[in-house]
Write an enzyme that holds these catalytic residues in place. Structure first.
Site, mmCIF file in Angstrom:
data_model
loop_
_atom_site.group_PDB
_atom_site.id
_atom_site.type_symbol
_atom_site.label_atom_id
_atom_site.label_comp_id
_atom_site.label_asym_id
_atom_site.label_seq_id
_atom_site.Cartn_x
_atom_site.Cartn_y
_atom_site.Cartn_z
ATOM 1 N N TYR A 154 36.798 68.560 25.776
ATOM 2 C CA TYR A 154 38.145 69.094 25.919
ATOM 3 C C TYR A 154 39.155 67.969 25.859
ATOM 4 O O TYR A 154 38.806 66.789 25.992
ATOM 5 C CB TYR A 154 38.297 69.892 27.222
ATOM 6 N N ARG B 215 40.151 60.679 20.321
ATOM 7 C CA ARG B 215 39.158 60.666 21.409
ATOM 8 C C ARG B 215 38.231 61.877 21.300
ATOM 9 O O ARG B 215 37.017 61.775 21.529
ATOM 10 C CB ARG B 215 39.878 60.632 22.761
ATOM 11 N N ARG C 33 20.128 81.112 23.597
ATOM 12 C CA ARG C 33 19.997 79.994 24.528
ATOM 13 C C ARG C 33 18.678 79.242 24.356
ATOM 14 O O ARG C 33 17.604 79.761 24.654
ATOM 15 C CB ARG C 33 20.109 80.487 25.972
ATOM 16 N N HIS D 243 17.513 74.770 24.404
ATOM 17 C CA HIS D 243 18.067 73.428 24.539
ATOM 18 C C HIS D 243 18.345 72.780 23.184
ATOM 19 O O HIS D 243 19.295 72.034 23.035
ATOM 20 C CB HIS D 243 17.127 72.533 25.363
ATOM 21 N N LYS E 217 34.564 63.061 27.152
ATOM 22 C CA LYS E 217 35.391 64.020 27.891
ATOM 23 C C LYS E 217 34.758 65.410 27.782
ATOM 24 O O LYS E 217 35.278 66.305 27.104
ATOM 25 C CB LYS E 217 36.822 63.995 27.342
ATOM 26 N N GLU F 19 37.051 55.424 38.453
ATOM 27 C CA GLU F 19 38.282 56.140 38.103
ATOM 28 C C GLU F 19 38.494 57.256 39.118
ATOM 29 O O GLU F 19 37.715 57.407 40.056
ATOM 30 C CB GLU F 19 38.185 56.698 36.675
ATOM 31 N N LEU G 290 36.607 57.202 31.637
ATOM 32 C CA LEU G 290 37.276 57.699 30.437
ATOM 33 C C LEU G 290 38.317 56.689 29.963
ATOM 34 O O LEU G 290 39.051 56.121 30.779
ATOM 35 C CB LEU G 290 37.967 59.024 30.770
HETATM 36 N N1 PMP Z 1 39.677 60.018 33.872
HETATM 37 C C1 PMP Z 1 39.324 61.314 33.957
HETATM 38 C C2 PMP Z 1 38.005 61.651 34.559
HETATM 39 C C3 PMP Z 1 40.206 62.317 33.511
HETATM 40 O O1 PMP Z 1 39.843 63.614 33.576
HETATM 41 C C4 PMP Z 1 41.466 61.955 32.998
HETATM 42 C C5 PMP Z 1 42.443 63.016 32.551
HETATM 43 N N2 PMP Z 1 42.242 63.376 31.222
HETATM 44 C C6 PMP Z 1 41.787 60.586 32.919
HETATM 45 C C7 PMP Z 1 40.870 59.642 33.363
HETATM 46 C C8 PMP Z 1 43.100 60.135 32.329
HETATM 47 O O2 PMP Z 1 43.083 60.268 30.937
HETATM 48 P P1 PMP Z 1 44.403 60.570 30.104
HETATM 49 O O3 PMP Z 1 45.388 59.519 30.462
HETATM 50 O O4 PMP Z 1 43.961 60.503 28.699
HETATM 51 O O5 PMP Z 1 44.858 61.932 30.508
#
Ligand code: PMP
Length: 277
Positions: free
Chosen positions: A31, A50, A99, A101, A146, A178, A202
Site C-alpha cells: 500500500y 516505492r 487459497r 500458498h 510497505k 522507526e 521503511l
Molecule cells: N514507517 C512506517 C512503518 C510507516 O507506516 C510510515 C508511513 N507510511 C513511515 C515510516 C513514514 O513514511 P512516509 O514518510 O513515506 O509516509
C-alpha cells in the site's frame, strides 16, 4: 465518496472485494498513503517508485504504476477535492485466486484499490508535540517493504494510545528502528540523527524530504544507529511521515524530552517543510 477498483470508479459503499483476494487471505499486498496539498500531489512519483520497488521484491506481475497518477487526479476531481487537502490511499494485492500458498498463475490480475478523503492533518500535535512510548519491535525482518501486514504495528500503536501516547517507537536489539507509522529523528549536540536505511525500517518519503532540507541548511546530519536510551536523553525528538509530517515528540516513556516543548531545530525543519508543500 467515489473510489477506484480495477478500472472502475464507484461509490465506495458499492465496492466489494472477493473473500478469495490474496490481500484478505494472506495480507499479500502493498500500500501507499500520500497527501495532496491544495489539490497538488506531494511527491507522488516517490510513492509510486516505492510501490514499484515493493512489487518487484514480492514478484508481483506488474511493477510499473506511473500511470496511476492520473487516477489520483481523477479521484480528487470526482470527489470535489481538486483544490483541497487530501489523503490518497492505494492498495495493490496479488489478486483473487483459490487459497494456496503458491503464487497464482502469472496472468492473474492484481487487485488495485484507491480511495481519497479530505484530510488536513493534526495541527495541535504539529504545534505542541506528542507523547510516545517505546516498545519491542516484534515485526518481521522485511520492514522496508510497505506491505499490508501491519498487525504488529497496529498492536504497538494501540498500546501507545491506551497509555495516553500518540505513537509507539520500535526498539530492535537495543536500537531505534522507526515508529508504528513514522520514521524517527533525534537531535543531540546540534547533530540531526536518524537510523540508516535497512530491512528493518521503511524508507519514508518524508524522512527523505527532511534529509534534503537539512542538507540544504548545512545541518550536520548522521544516519547512524540510535541506542534506545537516546530517545530519553536527546535534545530534541521528532517523527516524520505522510500523515504526521514533522511532529515534535515532547514526552518519551513518561518523561519530558528536555523542557517538554518542541525543539528549535524541529520547528525550523517544520517551517522549511511547509514551504515544500
Ligand atoms: N514507517 C512506517 C512503518 C510507516 O507506516 C510510515 C508511513 N507510511 C513511515 C515510516 C513514514 O513514511 P512516509 O514518510 O513515506 O509516509
Amino acid at each position: 465518496m467515489i473510489a477506484y477498483l480495477n478500472g472502475d470508479f464507484l461509490p465506495v459503499e458499492k465496492i466489494t472485494i472477493s473473500p478469495d483476494d490474496r490481500g484478505f487471505q494472506f495480507a499479500d499486498g502493498l500500500y501507499e498513503a500520500m497527501r495532496a496539498y491544495g489539490g497538488v500531489l506531494f511527491r507522488a512519483d516517490e510513492h509510486l517508485d516505492r510501490l514499484a520497488y515493493g512489487a518487484r521484491q514480492l514478484q508481483f506481475a506488474r511493477h510499473d504504476f506511473t500511470t496511476v497518477k492520473s487516477i489520483f487526479v481523477e479521484l480528487l476531481r470526482r470527489n470535489s477535492l481538486e483544490n483541497k487537502d487530501a489523503l490518497i490511499y492505494m492498495q495493490v494485492t496479488r489478486g483473487v485466486a483459490e487459497r494456496t500458498h503458491a503464487f497464482p498463475p502469472a496472468d492473474t490480475p492484481l487487485t488495485i484499490y484507491i480511495r481519497v478523503k479530505f484530510f488536513s492533518g493534526w495541527p495541535d500535535e504539529l504545534q505542541n508535540g506528542i507523547k510516545v512510548i517505546s516498545v519491542p519491535d516484534k515485526r518481521w525482518s522485511q520492514c522496508h517493504l510497505k506491505t499490508t501486514g501491519l498487525l504488529a504495528n497496529i498492536l504497538a500503536h494501540q498500546q501507545a494510545r491506551e497509555s495516553g501516547a500518540a505513537e509507539a517507537i520500535f526498539i530492535r536489539d537495543g536500537f531505534i528502528t522507526e515508529g508504528s507509522h513514522s520514521n524517527v529523528f533525534v537531535v543531540k549536540d546540534k547533530k540531526l540523527i536518524t537510523p540508516p536505511l535497512s530491512d528493518y525500517l521503511l524508507a519514508g518519503i518524508t524522512r527523505q524530504a527532511v534529509l534534503e532540507i537539512a542538507s540544504g541548511l548545512k545541518i550536520d546530519v548522521r544516519e547512524v544507529a540510535i541506542p534506545a536510551s537516546d530517545l530519553e536523553d536527546a535534545d530534541e525528538v521528532f517523527i516524520t511521515g505522510t500523515t504526521v509530517e514533522i511532529t515534535p515528540v515532547v514526552h518519551v516513556n513518561g518523561k519530558n524530552v528536555r523542557h517538554g516543548r518542541p525543539g528549535e531545530l524541529t520547528i525550523q525543519l517544520q517551517k522549511e517543510f511547509n514551504l515544500l508543500k
